[in-house]
Design a protein around this motif. Structure first.
Motif, PDB file in Angstrom:
ATOM      1  N   PRO A 155      49.983  56.045  39.915  1.00 24.12           N
ATOM      2  CA  PRO A 155      50.081  55.160  39.806  1.00 24.12           C
ATOM      3  C   PRO A 155      49.519  53.862  38.906  1.00 24.12           C
ATOM      4  N   ARG A 156      48.993  54.354  37.849  1.00 28.84           N
ATOM      5  CA  ARG A 156      48.458  53.740  36.858  1.00 28.84           C
ATOM      6  C   ARG A 156      49.985  53.229  36.413  1.00 28.84           C
ATOM      7  N   GLU A 157      50.507  53.620  36.654  1.00 33.08           N
ATOM      8  CA  GLU A 157      52.113  53.199  35.692  1.00 33.08           C
ATOM      9  C   GLU A 157      52.885  51.808  36.188  1.00 33.08           C
ATOM     10  N   LEU A 158      52.705  51.516  37.673  1.00 32.33           N
ATOM     11  CA  LEU A 158      52.813  50.623  37.778  1.00 32.33           C
ATOM     12  C   LEU A 158      52.301  49.656  38.086  1.00 32.33           C
ATOM     13  N   GLU A 159      51.034  49.609  38.303  1.00 30.31           N
ATOM     14  CA  GLU A 159      50.321  47.717  37.736  1.00 30.31           C
ATOM     15  C   GLU A 159      50.868  47.351  37.127  1.00 30.31           C
ATOM     16  N   PRO A 160      51.510  47.466  35.980  1.00 25.78           N
ATOM     17  CA  PRO A 160      51.533  47.124  34.464  1.00 25.78           C
ATOM     18  C   PRO A 160      53.057  46.397  34.034  1.00 25.78           C
ATOM     19  N   ARG A 161      53.712  47.129  34.901  1.00 21.83           N
ATOM     20  CA  ARG A 161      55.026  46.618  35.376  1.00 21.83           C
ATOM     21  C   ARG A 161      55.480  45.655  36.161  1.00 21.83           C
ATOM     22  N   PHE A 162      54.236  45.778  37.201  1.00 21.88           N
ATOM     23  CA  PHE A 162      55.215  45.298  38.801  1.00 21.88           C
ATOM     24  C   PHE A 162      53.479  44.366  38.727  1.00 21.88           C
ATOM     25  N   HIS A 163      52.740  44.840  39.636  1.00 24.05           N
ATOM     26  CA  HIS A 163      51.203  43.792  39.835  1.00 24.05           C
ATOM     27  C   HIS A 163      50.338  44.543  40.518  1.00 24.05           C
ATOM     28  N   SER A 164      48.953  44.365  39.961  1.00 28.93           N
ATOM     29  CA  SER A 164      47.804  45.775  40.515  1.00 28.93           C
ATOM     30  C   SER A 164      47.957  45.662  42.169  1.00 28.93           C
ATOM     31  N   PHE A 165      47.702  46.559  42.365  1.00 27.15           N
ATOM     32  CA  PHE A 165      47.772  47.083  43.798  1.00 27.15           C
ATOM     33  C   PHE A 165      46.469  45.981  44.668  1.00 27.15           C
ATOM     34  N   GLU A 166      45.703  45.556  44.302  1.00 30.36           N
ATOM     35  CA  GLU A 166      44.899  45.035  44.523  1.00 30.36           C
ATOM     36  C   GLU A 166      45.395  43.272  44.869  1.00 30.36           C
ATOM     37  N   ARG A 167      46.235  42.584  44.152  1.00 30.55           N
ATOM     38  CA  ARG A 167      47.134  41.562  44.205  1.00 30.55           C
ATOM     39  C   ARG A 167      47.780  42.043  45.192  1.00 30.55           C
ATOM     40  N   GLU A 168      48.654  43.350  45.519  1.00 34.07           N
ATOM     41  CA  GLU A 168      49.702  43.574  46.781  1.00 34.07           C
ATOM     42  C   GLU A 168      48.321  43.623  47.656  1.00 34.07           C
ATOM     43  N   GLU A 169      47.264  43.567  48.168  1.00 34.12           N
ATOM     44  CA  GLU A 169      46.734  43.624  48.970  1.00 34.12           C
ATOM     45  C   GLU A 169      46.911  42.245  49.451  1.00 34.12           C
ATOM     46  N   MET A 170      45.710  41.140  48.324  1.00 31.63           N
ATOM     47  CA  MET A 170      46.047  39.995  48.473  1.00 31.63           C
ATOM     48  C   MET A 170      46.997  38.807  48.947  1.00 31.63           C
ATOM     49  N   LEU A 171      48.354  39.185  48.477  1.00 34.23           N
ATOM     50  CA  LEU A 171      49.470  38.816  48.910  1.00 34.23           C
ATOM     51  C   LEU A 171      50.233  38.869  50.542  1.00 34.23           C
ATOM     52  N   ARG A 172      49.517  40.561  50.964  1.00 31.91           N
ATOM     53  CA  ARG A 172      49.351  40.804  52.340  1.00 31.91           C
ATOM     54  C   ARG A 172      48.468  40.629  53.800  1.00 31.91           C
ATOM     55  N   ARG A 173      47.587  39.626  53.015  1.00 32.59           N
ATOM     56  CA  ARG A 173      46.419  38.915  53.876  1.00 32.59           C
ATOM     57  C   ARG A 173      47.258  37.978  54.289  1.00 32.59           C
TER      58      ARG A 173
END
Length: 196
Positions: A155-173
């Motif tokens: 999972p830690r390899e996804l965030e540098p290439r796309f965006h953080s899971f925290e950001r994904e959480e914020m985008l969905r709100r």
């Protein structure tokens, strides 16, 4: 910005396909369970490992038992004595998305409406679950999330290439989006990505 007029780009047939792809390190079979992240992650995961796992679980409604992280010690197959940063990886895997532009998207290109284009692309996405092997309508990040759900990518390899899971959480709100929700595409004109 690239010296091509918007009128030219918006002419039907000039843009045949829009693609985005990223190569991510593929985990070796010696990968560790995600629950070991506090012991084998970087220092920021020592105290936050459980929260990190919960965030992924709530975002994607995944079975965390299948999730894996890189084994920094490696094994006989993947160990690199001279480059220990590669221990635990066995090659790379592709995460990609491809979109065939429709008239609505071309109109937004002509208008220079970048925000509208972003929302339109969101509308075109499919409604399959993140752990579904069908890639139709999935973004490159969602393709990577699928591979993560199968234990192929840390999972830690996804965030540098796309965006953080925290950001994904914020985008969905704002859209009251929740894991497992069904999205109805406006005009599904999306070509299948890759799940290999």
């Amino acid at each position: 910005m690239v010296g091509v007029s918007r009128d030219f780009l918006a002419t039907p047939g000039h843009i045949k396909l829009i693609t985005y792809q990223a190569l991510l390190p593929k985990l070796c079979s010696c990968a560790l369970h995600l629950g070991r992240i506090a012991q084998h992650g970087h220092t920021e995961y020592t105290d936050k490992g459980a929260g990190y796992m919960k965030r992924i679980e709530s975002l994607y409604d995944l079975d965390t038992e299948k999730l894996r992280i890189r084994n920094p010690e490696g094994c006989d197959i993947c160990r690199h004595p001279t480059i220990p940063e590669l221990n635990g990886f066995a090659g790379r895997t592709l995460a990609a998305e491809m979109v065939e532009p429709d008239e609505d998207l071309l109109t937004l290109v002509k208008q220079g409406d970048s925000i509208g284009m972003m929302h339109h692309m969101t509308d075109l996405r499919g409604n399959t679950r993140f752990d579904d092997p069908r890639m139709v309508g999935k973004t490159a990040m969602e393709c990577a999330v699928y591979k993560m759900s199968q234990g192929l990518i840390d999972p830690r390899e996804l965030e540098p290439r796309f965006h953080s899971f925290e950001r994904e959480e914020m985008l969905r709100r704002p859209a009251n989006y929740h894991a497992g929700s069904q999205r109805t595409p406006r005009k599904l004109n999306v070509i299948q990505g890759t799940s290999n």
